[in-house]
Design a protein around this motif. Structure first.
Motif: not given
Lengths: 166, 596
Positions: B99-103, B188-200
């Motif tokens: 919910r913090d990254d919600f945009s 890798l560049s910005k650290g773990p974020s929502v991108q992790l979910v997308f990646g998986f």
């Protein structure tokens, strides 16, 4: 897998059209998809279901002769071995692994020797002689056992209903 | 229809609103940049813009679907709707974690993911459908109907959907790869974020794409080849297993990482559970299939083509003729090797009689003698004599000499031609009848008489006489030898009786045949002479019955089998019948060549 199923279903369809058993019509809903069939079953004589024409649909799995199809009446039914939503509960439609009621010996279960024709014939005989030991519809089973007259009345009503008289 | 109208209205309304909002902004600010700022500053305008975005995405999705899949099948549509609901619910759950990254960007990414997922599902369904649709018959018909040129042209047309499908699969694979890559780099560049979910998610979609592609290639090879491809099932099983394993590993990793970085990912539980179950099933299938193949190769004897040719051989599993590649179970039932193998993956029982083959297969000896119809073939197929056969009685053992297999078949076939023809026409009812003990190769065994089982098993040529003939007088024989002799003789007598019974049966059959023949010729007379009409049959019958009664009453009449009637005794009304009989006798007499 499914190719074998398809060929077998075609063979059965041919068999059923060339040599139809009495009181039963069955065939795929459309020729594009042989895995869904529609069947019309006439109620057996000298039973409360006599004269009725009951539509049902059959859904075949992609490994068909190895697993049984599912059968569901698409009209309203009131019978000890038919669930209120129309699904048919007879032993040859269950593969030996599962036993929803716990009353069936594995010898009457599904095997590739069975066929659509035999399923439908067993359903006809099930209509004639309900098995109230393994009831799918408890109300119907109870009524069939205790108050046969009312059961017959309801069956008659359903028959008239399927014929579009009511 | 109504939902379609509503959707159309909704899309139209959204377009109108958007143009109104944009027009209004431009009318107010006159220039591009200020009007953009104006729109982004006002919440209602933004709402309209979001709705417009949603509608656009839906439209693009529709367009893509039309492009790649054409009309969706009803089942596919249902499947799609069901899965989308699950996906939406899971997405909402995922929102709670992030919910913090919600945009808006986040929402857009999720929508994109959802779209790609739905396309994966559709592609999967379509590839599965390839196997189910009776395309092969269509091609087959074309082949028969069209000449080569036309056929080639049509086959190209027929290939178009496949080209589109493969294009779609490539596209999906490329997209998945792209997204996995970008997610990886951003993590890798910005650290773990929502991108992790997308990646998986995209990694899993990539495995799905691979799975679909492999299946697709296998199906295509199968469809292109003329006869069914046997090894395909094995390939499919192993693909399923490997992909299942990959998915389970991916989900496990995802769960671990998520639990460490954020919180426990609730939204991934359902898919994780489903994949684990699928993997387990795949593993089980592979194990069972291996075991079935091993059993097939070692435990059950092959049935030779000659043997198959001799018997009525329809494989009860696939309902097709068996010409080669068949196996015989210990209970003597014959099936296609492949059909049997796929059935043994489910259950280790005979499909016809439910004999537990794994248990009975161990001793290796057939419990019942195989049919004599295939003497020689059997001898070839089984070099070692079954231990159950005592060798001692060979020299006395005659039945198979009296009753060779071939005439037997011929006789039975003739005599019961009517009834068997009827029976075999409705083959499924007789073959697979409720008496499963009847072995399929005997479909022509006598239905009317309940033909006795073939006499003892003469399935090898009489061996070189290894046992010396017993001496004429029984002196010098031990007690055991004598007893054995008695047993052997008994067996022989039994065999002979059985043989005699068989002969009796044949005679009965012959009588039946004669009877049928006589009725047929009788009818023939009626039709040719046109004189005595059918009801006279009844008169004839009555006449006969009366006579029979007379014979019964007079005790001395029973002894002599005199011709039933003398012409002077005939009452007036039976004259016609008598004439008819005379005619028939004439026809029957062997010298009369005019009779047909």
């Amino acid at each position: 897998m499914a190719r074998y199923a398809l060929r077998r279903l075609m063979a059965e369809y041919k068999q059923l059209t060339v040599n139809p058993p009495e009181g039963i019509i069955a065939g795929p809903m459309n020729e594009e998809n042989f895995f869904e069939w529609e069947a019309l079953i006439t109620g057996p004589e000298d039973t409360p279901f006599e004269g009725g024409v009951f539509p049902a649909k059959l859904q075949f799995p992609s490994d068909y002769p190895l697993s049984p199809p599912k059968m569901q009446f698409t009209c309203e039914m009131f019978h000890p071995n038919i669930y209120p939503d129309g699904r048919v509960c007879i032993s040859i439609l269950h593969s030996p692994g599962d036993d929803p009621t716990g009353y069936e010996s594995s010898s009457e279960r599904w095997s590739p020797v069975q066929s659509v024709e035999k399923i439908l014939l067993s359903v006809v005989s099930m209509l004639a002689e309900p098995n109230d030991e393994s009831a799918a519809n408890l109300d119907a089973a109870k009524m069939w056992r205790d108050d046969r007259q009312q059961f017959n009345q309801i069956a008659q009503k359903l028959v008239r209903h399927t014929l579009g008289l009511q | 229809m109504q939902t379609k109208m509503r959707a159309l209205l909704f899309a139209l309304g959204s377009f109108l609103l958007t143009s109104a909002v944009v027009g209004h902004a431009y009318y107010q600010r006159k220039q591009f940049y200020p009007s953009v700022v104006f729109i982004t500053k006002s919440n209602p305008s933004m709402a309209v813009m979001y709705t417009q975005g949603f509608v656009l995405v839906l439209l693009v999705g529709k367009l893509m679907r039309k492009l790649f899949f054409g009309q969706l099948h009803a089942a596919e549509f249902e499947h799609l709707i069901e899965r989308s609901w699950y996906a939406v619910t899971e997405t909402c759950l995922a929102f709670t974690v992030f919910r913090d990254d919600f945009s808006p960007k986040f929402v857009a990414l999720f929508t994109l993911l959802l779209f790609l997922k739905s396309f994966h599902w559709l592609a999967e369904d379509r590839v599965d459908f390839m196997e189910r649709s009776p395309v092969i018959t269509w091609v087959f018909h074309l082949r028969i109907l069209c000449k080569i040129l036309v056929q080639k042209f049509l086959r190209k047309i027929h290939l178009i959907p496949r080209v589109i499908l493969s294009a779609l699969l490539t596209l999906l694979g490329a997209l998945d790869y792209l997204f996995v890559n970008s997610a990886y780099h951003s993590t890798l560049s910005k650290g773990p974020s929502v991108q992790l979910v997308f990646g998986f998610e995209y990694a899993i979609l990539l495995t799905i794409t691979t799975n679909i592609s492999i299946k697709y290639i296998l199906h295509t090879i199968d469809i292109e080849s003329e006869n069914p491809w046997e090894a395909k099932a094995v390939y499919l099983l192993h693909t399923e297993l490997i992909v299942g394993f990959l998915k389970v590993v991916l989900y496990g990793l995802f769960m671990l990482i998520m639990a460490r970085i954020h919180t426990f990912p609730l939204f991934a539980i359902r898919p994780m559970y489903l994949t684990t179950r699928a993997f387990k099933r795949a593993l089980q299938d592979v194990i069972m299939s291996r075991r079935a193949i091993r059993n097939m190769n070692h435990l059950y004897p092959d049935v030779t083509p000659e043997e198959l040719a001799n018997s009525d051989s329809t494989c009860i599993i696939c309902r097709e003729e068996m010409t080669s590649g068949a196996k015989r179970l210990p209970c003597n039932h014959i099936f296609h090797t492949l059909c049997l193998r796929s059935w043994f993956q489910r259950q280790q029982t005979c499909p016809t009689c439910r004999l537990d083959v794994l248990q009975t297969a161990q001793p290796q000896a057939p419990p019942r003698p195989p049919p004599p119809a295939a003497n020689n073939a059997q001898a070839d197929a089984r070099p070692a004599p079954p231990p159950a056969q005592p060798m001692g009685h060979r020299p006395f053992h005659m039945p198979h000499v009296w009753m060779p297999a071939a005439p037997r078949q011929g006789n039975a076939g003739d005599a019961s031609s009517d009834s068997t023809a009827g029976a075999s026409a409705s083959s499924s009812s007789t073959q697979a009848g409720p008496i499963p003990m009847m072995p399929p190769p005997f479909a022509f065994s006598f239905p009317a008489h309940g033909f006795p089982f073939p006499p003892p098993p003469p399935f090898f040529p009489p061996p070189p006489i290894s046992v010396p003939l017993p001496p004429a007088n029984f002196e010098g024989m031990t007690r055991e030898e004598l007893e054995a002799l008695v047993g052997v003789e008994e067996e022989n007598i039994r065999n002979r009786i059985r043989c005699l019974r068989n002969i009796q049966c044949f005679l009965d059959a012959a009588v039946l045949q004669m009877h049928q023949y006589s009725t047929a010729t009788g009818r023939h007379i009626f039709t040719s002479n046109d004189e005595p009409t059918l009801p006279n049959f009844e008169g004839l019958l009555k006449n006969l019955q009366e006579e029979a009664r007379k014979v019964d009453k007079e005790p001395e009449g029973a002894a002599g089998f005199s011709p039933p009637q003398a012409p002077e005794e005939i009452p007036e009304e039976d004259k016609e019948a008598a004439e008819l009989r005379k005619l028939r006798l004439q026809r029957f007499s062997p010298n009369d060549d005019s009779a047909k």
